[in-house]
Design a protein around this motif. Structure first.
Motif, PDB file in Angstrom:
ATOM      1  N   ASP A 298       0.844  -1.194   0.000  1.00 49.75           N
ATOM      2  CA  ASP A 298       0.000   0.000   0.000  1.00 49.75           C
ATOM      3  C   ASP A 298       0.879   1.244   0.000  1.00 49.75           C
ATOM      4  O   ASP A 298       1.938   1.281   0.611  1.00 49.75           O
ATOM      5  N   SER A 299       0.403   2.282  -0.657  1.00 48.01           N
ATOM      6  CA  SER A 299       1.186   3.506  -0.712  1.00 48.01           C
ATOM      7  C   SER A 299       0.921   4.403   0.486  1.00 48.01           C
ATOM      8  O   SER A 299       1.621   5.392   0.676  1.00 48.01           O
ATOM      9  N   GLU A 300      -0.090   4.089   1.283  1.00 49.28           N
ATOM     10  CA  GLU A 300      -0.379   4.936   2.439  1.00 49.28           C
ATOM     11  C   GLU A 300       0.648   4.684   3.540  1.00 49.28           C
ATOM     12  O   GLU A 300       1.108   3.566   3.737  1.00 49.28           O
ATOM     13  N   LYS A 301       0.981   5.763   4.242  1.00 46.78           N
ATOM     14  CA  LYS A 301       1.971   5.658   5.305  1.00 46.78           C
ATOM     15  C   LYS A 301       1.240   5.561   6.638  1.00 46.78           C
ATOM     16  O   LYS A 301       0.345   6.351   6.925  1.00 46.78           O
ATOM     17  N   HIS A 302       1.619   4.601   7.439  1.00 40.71           N
ATOM     18  CA  HIS A 302       0.989   4.417   8.738  1.00 40.71           C
ATOM     19  C   HIS A 302       1.605   5.373   9.744  1.00 40.71           C
ATOM     20  O   HIS A 302       2.817   5.550   9.781  1.00 40.71           O
ATOM     21  N   GLU A 303       0.751   5.958  10.560  1.00 41.30           N
ATOM     22  CA  GLU A 303       1.253   6.873  11.583  1.00 41.30           C
ATOM     23  C   GLU A 303       1.714   6.076  12.792  1.00 41.30           C
ATOM     24  O   GLU A 303       1.046   5.136  13.217  1.00 41.30           O
ATOM     25  N   THR A 304       2.846   6.456  13.317  1.00 42.29           N
ATOM     26  CA  THR A 304       3.372   5.790  14.503  1.00 42.29           C
ATOM     27  C   THR A 304       3.341   6.761  15.672  1.00 42.29           C
ATOM     28  O   THR A 304       3.439   7.984  15.499  1.00 42.29           O
ATOM     29  N   GLU A 305       3.193   6.208  16.838  1.00 44.39           N
ATOM     30  CA  GLU A 305       3.179   7.029  18.048  1.00 44.39           C
ATOM     31  C   GLU A 305       4.408   6.686  18.869  1.00 44.39           C
ATOM     32  O   GLU A 305       4.828   5.536  18.921  1.00 44.39           O
ATOM     33  N   PRO A 306       4.980   7.686  19.550  1.00 47.70           N
ATOM     34  CA  PRO A 306       6.131   7.372  20.397  1.00 47.70           C
ATOM     35  C   PRO A 306       5.695   6.555  21.625  1.00 47.70           C
ATOM     36  O   PRO A 306       4.572   6.700  22.105  1.00 47.70           O
ATOM     37  N   TRP A 307       6.573   5.722  22.082  1.00 49.35           N
ATOM     38  CA  TRP A 307       6.258   4.913  23.243  1.00 49.35           C
ATOM     39  C   TRP A 307       6.391   5.760  24.510  1.00 49.35           C
ATOM     40  O   TRP A 307       7.263   6.602  24.612  1.00 49.35           O
ATOM     41  N   ASN A 308       5.538   5.482  25.442  1.00 47.25           N
ATOM     42  CA  ASN A 308       5.582   6.179  26.726  1.00 47.25           C
ATOM     43  C   ASN A 308       6.322   5.269  27.705  1.00 47.25           C
ATOM     44  O   ASN A 308       5.724   4.374  28.305  1.00 47.25           O
ATOM     45  N   TRP A 309       7.620   5.545  27.876  1.00 46.77           N
ATOM     46  CA  TRP A 309       8.402   4.716  28.769  1.00 46.77           C
ATOM     47  C   TRP A 309       8.227   5.204  30.209  1.00 46.77           C
ATOM     48  O   TRP A 309       8.465   6.372  30.494  1.00 46.77           O
ATOM     49  N   PRO A 310       7.804   4.357  31.127  1.00 42.36           N
ATOM     50  CA  PRO A 310       7.552   4.826  32.486  1.00 42.36           C
ATOM     51  C   PRO A 310       8.821   5.134  33.271  1.00 42.36           C
ATOM     52  O   PRO A 310       8.759   5.833  34.267  1.00 42.36           O
ATOM     53  N   TRP A 311       9.985   4.653  32.878  1.00 43.13           N
ATOM     54  CA  TRP A 311      11.181   4.861  33.672  1.00 43.13           C
ATOM     55  C   TRP A 311      12.003   6.052  33.180  1.00 43.13           C
ATOM     56  O   TRP A 311      13.091   6.284  33.661  1.00 43.13           O
ATOM     57  N   GLN A 312      11.506   6.807  32.225  1.00 42.97           N
ATOM     58  CA  GLN A 312      12.247   7.992  31.794  1.00 42.97           C
ATOM     59  C   GLN A 312      11.540   9.239  32.194  1.00 42.97           C
ATOM     60  O   GLN A 312      10.373   9.380  32.203  1.00 42.97           O
TER      61      GLN A 312
END
Length: 55
Positions: free
Chosen positions: A41-55
């Motif tokens: 597919d030519s559509e680009k999937h949006e990614t979300e940053p991970w929420n790391w609890p230790w940072q």
């Protein structure tokens, strides 16, 4: 000593290499893959940053 006579062994060597060079590559290259790759597919999937609890 008969094993030192190169006549039959040279003919066998030449014939076997002719088989390897002519018959086997054509058989191997005629095979097709059962799972042809599908176009992506030519559509680009949006990614979300991970929420790391230790940072």
């Amino acid at each position: 000593m008969p094993q030192l006579n190169p006549a039959p062994w040279f003919a066998i060597l030449v014939f076997s290499w002719l088989v390897f060079i002519t018959v086997i590559p054509t058989k191997v290259m005629s095979h097709t893959s059962p799972n042809e790759p599908a176009p992506l597919d030519s559509e680009k999937h949006e990614t979300e940053p991970w929420n790391w609890p230790w940072q």
